[in-house]
Design a protein around this motif. Structure first.
Motif, mmCIF file in Angstrom:
data_model
loop_
_atom_site.group_PDB
_atom_site.id
_atom_site.type_symbol
_atom_site.label_atom_id
_atom_site.label_comp_id
_atom_site.label_asym_id
_atom_site.label_seq_id
_atom_site.Cartn_x
_atom_site.Cartn_y
_atom_site.Cartn_z
ATOM 1 N N PRO A 1 0.841 -1.200 0.000
ATOM 2 C CA PRO A 1 0.000 0.000 0.000
ATOM 3 C C PRO A 1 0.875 1.249 0.000
ATOM 4 O O PRO A 1 2.015 1.222 0.463
ATOM 5 C CB PRO A 1 -0.778 -0.093 1.315
ATOM 6 N N LYS A 2 0.332 2.354 -0.533
ATOM 7 C CA LYS A 2 1.111 3.597 -0.536
ATOM 8 C C LYS A 2 0.221 4.784 -0.248
ATOM 9 O O LYS A 2 -0.967 4.786 -0.590
ATOM 10 C CB LYS A 2 1.885 3.777 -1.826
ATOM 11 N N LEU A 3 0.799 5.782 0.389
ATOM 12 C CA LEU A 3 0.122 7.028 0.685
ATOM 13 C C LEU A 3 0.143 7.881 -0.566
ATOM 14 O O LEU A 3 1.194 8.061 -1.192
ATOM 15 C CB LEU A 3 0.849 7.739 1.837
ATOM 16 N N LEU A 4 -1.016 8.402 -0.962
ATOM 17 C CA LEU A 4 -1.120 9.230 -2.165
ATOM 18 C C LEU A 4 -1.322 10.690 -1.782
ATOM 19 O O LEU A 4 -1.902 10.989 -0.740
ATOM 20 C CB LEU A 4 -2.304 8.777 -3.025
ATOM 21 N N ALA A 5 -0.872 11.584 -2.626
ATOM 22 C CA ALA A 5 -1.153 13.011 -2.446
ATOM 23 C C ALA A 5 -2.599 13.261 -2.781
ATOM 24 O O ALA A 5 -3.159 12.611 -3.667
ATOM 25 C CB ALA A 5 -0.235 13.838 -3.341
ATOM 26 N N GLU A 6 -3.203 14.179 -2.082
ATOM 27 C CA GLU A 6 -4.617 14.483 -2.377
ATOM 28 C C GLU A 6 -4.731 15.598 -3.367
ATOM 29 O O GLU A 6 -3.953 16.443 -3.503
ATOM 30 C CB GLU A 6 -5.350 14.829 -1.096
#
Length: 107
Positions: free
Chosen positions: A102-107
């Protein structure tokens, strides 16, 4: 389709935002992956969330609610409380067969 209605946090989403052991009911899914979900990646994701909040590494993350969207994997919008501040993070979890974390995405 778009994101669904907000839901209470469950063990699956909690495992995405906090470095906790995989819930037993999901462990069999991760065990079948070509490259199992590795706890160190969960720790990295947690560190990224804390950095986004401008919080210390020792701060706790409280997951409040989430909504999800099925794409070529799943997008999660997770409402969190970190260091007394509420924020929303977007996490992408790829399909299991990819073996990607999983990865954190920019909003």
């Amino acid at each position: 389709g778009g994101f669904g209605d907000p839901k209470p946090i469950d063990d699956d989403v909690k495992a995405l935002v906090d470095a906790v052991p995989c819930p037993p009911r999901l462990a069999f899914l991760f065990a079948r992956r070509a490259r199992p979900l590795e706890p160190p990646r969960a720790t990295v994701l947690k560190a990224e969330i804390l950095a986004k909040a401008g919080a210390a590494e020792s701060e706790a993350i409280e997951a409040i609610s989430y909504t999800s969207q099925v794409v070529a994997g799943t997008n999660f919008l997770v409402k969190l409380k970190v260091a007394g501040k509420e924020l929303t993070v977007k996490i992408f979890r790829p399909l299991p067969h990819t073996g990607e974390p999983p990865k954190l995405l920019a909003e």
